[in-house]
Write a protein that holds these residues in place. Structure first.
Motif, mmCIF file in Angstrom:
data_model
loop_
_atom_site.group_PDB
_atom_site.id
_atom_site.type_symbol
_atom_site.label_atom_id
_atom_site.label_comp_id
_atom_site.label_asym_id
_atom_site.label_seq_id
_atom_site.Cartn_x
_atom_site.Cartn_y
_atom_site.Cartn_z
ATOM 1 N N LYS A 10 0.831 -1.209 0.000
ATOM 2 C CA LYS A 10 0.000 0.000 0.000
ATOM 3 C C LYS A 10 0.866 1.259 0.000
ATOM 4 O O LYS A 10 0.540 2.255 -0.658
ATOM 5 N N CYS A 11 1.964 1.218 0.729
ATOM 6 C CA CYS A 11 2.861 2.374 0.759
ATOM 7 C C CYS A 11 3.466 2.634 -0.617
ATOM 8 O O CYS A 11 3.538 3.783 -1.078
ATOM 9 N N LYS A 12 3.904 1.573 -1.275
ATOM 10 C CA LYS A 12 4.476 1.720 -2.613
ATOM 11 C C LYS A 12 3.435 2.235 -3.604
ATOM 12 O O LYS A 12 3.734 3.065 -4.478
ATOM 13 N N LEU A 13 2.202 1.756 -3.481
ATOM 14 C CA LEU A 13 1.134 2.224 -4.361
ATOM 15 C C LEU A 13 0.842 3.702 -4.126
ATOM 16 O O LEU A 13 0.592 4.461 -5.075
ATOM 17 N N TYR A 14 0.867 4.119 -2.870
ATOM 18 C CA TYR A 14 0.610 5.528 -2.556
ATOM 19 C C TYR A 14 1.654 6.423 -3.227
ATOM 20 O O TYR A 14 1.321 7.438 -3.847
ATOM 21 N N TYR A 18 0.618 9.189 -5.921
ATOM 22 C CA TYR A 18 0.603 10.584 -5.476
ATOM 23 C C TYR A 18 1.984 11.228 -5.420
ATOM 24 O O TYR A 18 2.092 12.424 -5.141
ATOM 25 N N GLY A 19 3.028 10.440 -5.665
ATOM 26 C CA GLY A 19 4.363 11.004 -5.654
ATOM 27 C C GLY A 19 4.923 11.158 -4.250
ATOM 28 O O GLY A 19 4.268 10.835 -3.251
ATOM 29 N N ASP A 20 6.132 11.688 -4.178
ATOM 30 C CA ASP A 20 6.805 11.829 -2.883
ATOM 31 C C ASP A 20 7.262 13.260 -2.629
ATOM 32 O O ASP A 20 8.194 13.501 -1.863
ATOM 33 N N THR A 21 6.589 14.214 -3.273
ATOM 34 C CA THR A 21 7.019 15.605 -3.132
ATOM 35 C C THR A 21 6.309 16.338 -2.000
ATOM 36 O O THR A 21 6.874 17.253 -1.403
ATOM 37 N N ASP A 22 5.055 15.942 -1.702
ATOM 38 C CA ASP A 22 4.346 16.628 -0.622
ATOM 39 C C ASP A 22 4.725 16.011 0.724
ATOM 40 O O ASP A 22 5.496 15.056 0.808
ATOM 41 N N ALA A 23 4.156 16.567 1.787
ATOM 42 C CA ALA A 23 4.515 16.134 3.142
ATOM 43 C C ALA A 23 4.160 14.670 3.376
ATOM 44 O O ALA A 23 4.963 13.905 3.935
ATOM 45 N N ASN A 24 2.959 14.259 2.948
ATOM 46 C CA ASN A 24 2.546 12.871 3.154
ATOM 47 C C ASN A 24 3.432 11.902 2.372
ATOM 48 O O ASN A 24 3.808 10.837 2.874
ATOM 49 N N VAL A 28 5.702 8.782 3.839
ATOM 50 C CA VAL A 28 5.562 7.395 3.383
ATOM 51 C C VAL A 28 6.901 6.854 2.890
ATOM 52 O O VAL A 28 7.286 5.720 3.209
ATOM 53 N N VAL A 29 7.627 7.660 2.116
ATOM 54 C CA VAL A 29 8.935 7.227 1.616
ATOM 55 C C VAL A 29 9.896 6.971 2.773
ATOM 56 O O VAL A 29 10.651 5.984 2.777
ATOM 57 N N LYS A 34 12.787 3.090 6.325
ATOM 58 C CA LYS A 34 13.026 2.564 7.671
ATOM 59 C C LYS A 34 12.568 1.109 7.784
ATOM 60 O O LYS A 34 13.227 0.294 8.448
ATOM 61 N N ALA A 35 11.445 0.786 7.142
ATOM 62 C CA ALA A 35 10.942 -0.592 7.194
ATOM 63 C C ALA A 35 11.912 -1.550 6.509
ATOM 64 O O ALA A 35 12.195 -2.640 7.020
ATOM 65 N N GLU A 36 12.433 -1.147 5.351
ATOM 66 C CA GLU A 36 13.376 -2.006 4.635
ATOM 67 C C GLU A 36 14.677 -2.163 5.417
ATOM 68 O O GLU A 36 15.262 -3.249 5.454
ATOM 69 N N ASP A 37 15.129 -1.078 6.052
ATOM 70 C CA ASP A 37 16.330 -1.172 6.890
ATOM 71 C C ASP A 37 16.093 -2.102 8.079
ATOM 72 O O ASP A 37 16.982 -2.868 8.478
#
Length: 313
Positions: A10-14, A18-24, A28-29, A34-37
């Motif tokens: 779900k995180c990857k789909l988000y 919606y991209g990774d430029t805004d605050a949300n 998520v990124v 952190k989850a992968e680490d």
């Protein structure tokens, strides 16, 4: 949500939508990173003190066979280094697709290599015993992708090469180097008189479970042994040892395997047990080689030397 695979999906789909430029998106990124680490840290648990008796038993009983027979192929979806350490403890040679350079570099052609002793007095090759082929279907914690190649190394060089738990793993499994591993897996299933021993695999990954079912349909000499505690729940056995219903019926692939057994397919054997149980249950068909006995003697000698060095006067 407790299913890490669904959560990361779900995180990857988000991020994709919606991209990774805004605050949300940035949050998520950051969470994905952190989850992968955290996943990498959790699977990096093997060291010289880790109990690997079960892994050593599996290697000793399956990989120690006549040198004229095909090498045992070991396929695993685990990222950890348990089998590598177990092989080192027993002086087994692992062929894993990497070169013997420093650092080791991945090349699919290395799976076609074997280990022989060179003896000028003999014309025929003298194949080394205790050699196993290791295919890590979802990558490994010590695989790193640099700008030009994949190397085996620990540290921060390059990027980790492994398939994280999310839905995209089905697509990633058919990209290099995972494609090479999958191809070897499917080829092995089509070989005549092949036996696949499955332990610690839940059959929840359809890209791995489907080829097994296909082999049962198309390869009449293919044999399958599945060891999993899911087939008979211990609490149910204690309640009524004569009539139990298996939790395996919750899994589509388990249901199909159970159905084959019920119809009398002697090629399929389902065992209730853990990885440690199958390691104990497998018989030792080949006696210890002189090379293995020598390795144990050397280890005992070093243990005594180490103890003497650490002893107080």
């Amino acid at each position: 949500m407790t299913d890490i695979e669904k959560l990361l999906t779900k995180c990857k789909l988000y991020v994709a939508l919606y991209g990774d430029t805004d605050a949300n998106g940035k949050i998520v990124v950051e969470f994905i990173t952190k989850a992968e680490d955290a996943i990498l840290a959790r699977v990096d648990f093997v060291d010289s003190e880790t109990d690997l008796v079960a892994h050593q038993g599996i290697l000793r009983k399956l990989a120690r066979r006549g040198v004229r027979k095909p090498r045992t192929k070991l396929f695993t979806t685990n990222y950890d280094l348990a089998f590598e350490y177990a092989a080192r403890l027993q002086r087994f040679v692992v062929i894993d697709g990497f070169s013997h350079a420093a650092p080791p570099v991945y090349d699919r052609s290395h799976f076609g290599l074997d280990i022989v002793r060179r003896d000028n007095a003999k014309d025929a090759p003298d194949y080394l015993d205790s050699v196993v082929q290791l295919f890590k279907l979802h990558g490994s914690i010590d695989w790193r992708r640099t700008a030009t190649e994949i190397i085996r190394a620990r540290g921060s060089e390059g990027q980790p090469v492994l398939i994280y738990p999310r839905d995209s793993k089905y697509q990633e499994a058919f990209e290099p180097p995972y494609l090479d591993m999958m191809s070897a897996f499917q080829t092995a299933l089509r070989e005549p008189d092949t036996t696949l021993l499955v332990a610690g695999f839940s059959f929840n990954d359809s890209h791995l479970a489907q080829p097994v079912l296909a082999a049962l349909e198309s390869n009449m000499s293919f044999r399958l042994v599945v060891c999993d505690p899911v087939f008979v729940d211990q609490a149910l056995i204690d309640t009524d040892p004569l009539k139990v219903e298996s939790d395996a019926t919750k899994n589509e692939f388990h249901r199909k395997l159970i159905r084959l057994v019920q119809t009398g397919d002697e090629r399929v054997m389902l065992l209730n047990g853990r990885f440690e149980d199958i390691a104990l249950a497998l018989p030792d068909l080949v006696a210890e080689t002189e090379r293995e006995r020598h390795a144990m003697r050397v280890k005992a000698l070093r243990d005594v030397t180490s103890g003497a060095a650490g002893a107080k006067p």
